[in-house]
Motif scaffolding. Structure first.
Motif, PDB file in Angstrom:
ATOM      1  N   ALA A  17       6.179  -1.058  -3.873  1.00 27.65           N
ATOM      2  CA  ALA A  17       7.292  -1.754  -3.226  1.00 27.65           C
ATOM      3  C   ALA A  17       6.783  -2.652  -2.098  1.00 27.65           C
ATOM      4  O   ALA A  17       7.241  -3.794  -1.921  1.00 27.65           O
ATOM      5  CB  ALA A  17       8.318  -0.747  -2.697  1.00 27.65           C
ATOM      6  N   ARG A  18       5.835  -2.121  -1.286  1.00 26.54           N
ATOM      7  CA  ARG A  18       5.246  -2.931  -0.198  1.00 26.54           C
ATOM      8  C   ARG A  18       4.508  -4.143  -0.774  1.00 26.54           C
ATOM      9  O   ARG A  18       4.624  -5.247  -0.263  1.00 26.54           O
ATOM     10  CB  ARG A  18       4.304  -2.078   0.648  1.00 26.54           C
ATOM     11  CG  ARG A  18       4.982  -1.308   1.731  1.00 26.54           C
ATOM     12  CD  ARG A  18       3.966  -0.756   2.744  1.00 26.54           C
ATOM     13  NE  ARG A  18       2.995   0.143   2.133  1.00 26.54           N
ATOM     14  CZ  ARG A  18       3.190   1.448   1.943  1.00 26.54           C
ATOM     15  NH1 ARG A  18       4.323   2.012   2.304  1.00 26.54           N
ATOM     16  NH2 ARG A  18       2.261   2.185   1.397  1.00 26.54           N
ATOM     17  N   THR A  19       3.771  -3.940  -1.852  1.00 21.25           N
ATOM     18  CA  THR A  19       3.035  -5.033  -2.489  1.00 21.25           C
ATOM     19  C   THR A  19       4.018  -6.072  -3.031  1.00 21.25           C
ATOM     20  O   THR A  19       3.831  -7.287  -2.866  1.00 21.25           O
ATOM     21  CB  THR A  19       2.151  -4.500  -3.636  1.00 21.25           C
ATOM     22  OG1 THR A  19       1.288  -3.498  -3.123  1.00 21.25           O
ATOM     23  CG2 THR A  19       1.336  -5.601  -4.268  1.00 21.25           C
ATOM     24  N   ALA A  20       5.091  -5.610  -3.651  1.00 25.95           N
ATOM     25  CA  ALA A  20       6.092  -6.528  -4.193  1.00 25.95           C
ATOM     26  C   ALA A  20       6.781  -7.301  -3.063  1.00 25.95           C
ATOM     27  O   ALA A  20       7.052  -8.514  -3.179  1.00 25.95           O
ATOM     28  CB  ALA A  20       7.121  -5.779  -5.020  1.00 25.95           C
ATOM     29  N   ASN A  21       7.089  -6.595  -1.947  1.00 25.37           N
ATOM     30  CA  ASN A  21       7.684  -7.269  -0.778  1.00 25.37           C
ATOM     31  C   ASN A  21       6.737  -8.322  -0.208  1.00 25.37           C
ATOM     32  O   ASN A  21       7.162  -9.424   0.148  1.00 25.37           O
ATOM     33  CB  ASN A  21       8.056  -6.248   0.311  1.00 25.37           C
ATOM     34  CG  ASN A  21       9.425  -5.661   0.111  1.00 25.37           C
ATOM     35  OD1 ASN A  21      10.237  -6.228  -0.612  1.00 25.37           O
ATOM     36  ND2 ASN A  21       9.678  -4.532   0.746  1.00 25.37           N
ATOM     37  N   GLU A  22       5.469  -7.957  -0.119  1.00 26.97           N
ATOM     38  CA  GLU A  22       4.472  -8.918   0.418  1.00 26.97           C
ATOM     39  C   GLU A  22       4.354 -10.115  -0.508  1.00 26.97           C
ATOM     40  O   GLU A  22       4.324 -11.264  -0.068  1.00 26.97           O
ATOM     41  CB  GLU A  22       3.127  -8.221   0.579  1.00 26.97           C
ATOM     42  CG  GLU A  22       2.029  -9.099   1.134  1.00 26.97           C
ATOM     43  CD  GLU A  22       2.324  -9.608   2.534  1.00 26.97           C
ATOM     44  OE1 GLU A  22       1.828 -10.704   2.881  1.00 26.97           O
ATOM     45  OE2 GLU A  22       3.053  -8.957   3.305  1.00 26.97           O
ATOM     46  N   GLN A  23       4.322  -9.864  -1.804  1.00 27.67           N
ATOM     47  CA  GLN A  23       4.235 -10.942  -2.776  1.00 27.67           C
ATOM     48  C   GLN A  23       5.501 -11.801  -2.725  1.00 27.67           C
ATOM     49  O   GLN A  23       5.435 -13.037  -2.787  1.00 27.67           O
ATOM     50  CB  GLN A  23       4.022 -10.373  -4.169  1.00 27.67           C
ATOM     51  CG  GLN A  23       3.709 -11.422  -5.208  1.00 27.67           C
ATOM     52  CD  GLN A  23       3.441 -10.799  -6.573  1.00 27.67           C
ATOM     53  OE1 GLN A  23       3.645  -9.592  -6.783  1.00 27.67           O
ATOM     54  NE2 GLN A  23       2.987 -11.623  -7.494  1.00 27.67           N
ATOM     55  N   ALA A  24       6.658 -11.192  -2.569  1.00 26.97           N
ATOM     56  CA  ALA A  24       7.917 -11.936  -2.463  1.00 26.97           C
ATOM     57  C   ALA A  24       7.930 -12.771  -1.183  1.00 26.97           C
ATOM     58  O   ALA A  24       8.393 -13.920  -1.171  1.00 26.97           O
ATOM     59  CB  ALA A  24       9.112 -10.978  -2.481  1.00 26.97           C
ATOM     60  N   ARG A  25       7.434 -12.219  -0.072  1.00 33.19           N
ATOM     61  CA  ARG A  25       7.363 -12.962   1.186  1.00 33.19           C
ATOM     62  C   ARG A  25       6.425 -14.163   1.052  1.00 33.19           C
ATOM     63  O   ARG A  25       6.736 -15.272   1.504  1.00 33.19           O
ATOM     64  CB  ARG A  25       6.891 -12.029   2.305  1.00 33.19           C
ATOM     65  CG  ARG A  25       7.019 -12.605   3.705  1.00 33.19           C
ATOM     66  CD  ARG A  25       6.504 -11.658   4.775  1.00 33.19           C
ATOM     67  NE  ARG A  25       5.106 -11.309   4.647  1.00 33.19           N
ATOM     68  CZ  ARG A  25       4.079 -12.121   4.938  1.00 33.19           C
ATOM     69  NH1 ARG A  25       4.306 -13.334   5.359  1.00 33.19           N
ATOM     70  NH2 ARG A  25       2.840 -11.718   4.790  1.00 33.19           N
TER      71      ARG A  25
END
Length: 176
Positions: A17-25
């Protein structure tokens, strides 16, 4: 259905989830940068289009004026062409034999050619000469007079004009 989630699986999901959030950001930041570039390009294109439109209207005005000037010049040329044809017809219709022309000299240099001496006198008045102040030039050279009229008669033998009044021949070496 019941599923049992382990702490390891939960940690893995949180990490994903953190990786996906970082990628989305990062993707959102890249999209914002691209949008900013596109907006700047759009403003630059709009500015160029406005300048091109202004230049086009300016060129259109210049072209319009040039077309008007060309039209005026063509009309003037047409009128001059008509006048030349009329003069040619007039010239071809008359015999030149015995016709006289008056050449107006300004300090001995040809200035204008007239059909008559009276026309020459009238024109010199527009240049400041006294219309009643004409006197015979006598033996003075043409360059000694501000304004001087010389009459020429058509000579058929030479197919040209000659002086109407030939000056007295000057003695060469005082022998005549």
């Amino acid at each position: 259905m019941i599923r049992i989630v382990t702490w390891a699986r939960l940690a893995q999901l949180e990490d994903d989830a953190r990786t996906a959030n970082e990628q989305a950001r990062q993707t959102s930041g890249a999209a914002n940068e691209a949008f900013g570039r596109h907006v700047r390009e759009l403003y630059a294109v709009i500015d160029r289009a406005e300048r091109a439109e202004a230049a086009t209207s300016e060129v259109g005005a210049l072209l319009s004026r040039a077309v008007e000037e060309l039209s005026e010049a063509q009309q003037e040329l047409l009128l001059k062409d008509i006048e030349i044809r009329r003069l040619r017809q007039e010239l071809e219709g008359e015999s030149l034999e015995g016709r006289t022309l008056t050449v107006l000299l300004h300090y001995g240099e040809p200035h204008t050619i007239y059909a008559s001496r009276e026309d020459a006198y009238a024109d010199t008045a527009t240049h400041g000469a006294d219309p009643d102040g004409w006197v015979p030039s006598g033996e003075r050279p043409p360059s000694a007079s501000m304004w001087r009229c010389e009459a020429f008669i058509y000579n058929a033998a030479s197919n040209g004009f000659r002086r109407a009044y030939m000056p007295d021949p000057k003695p060469i070496g005082e022998v005549a």
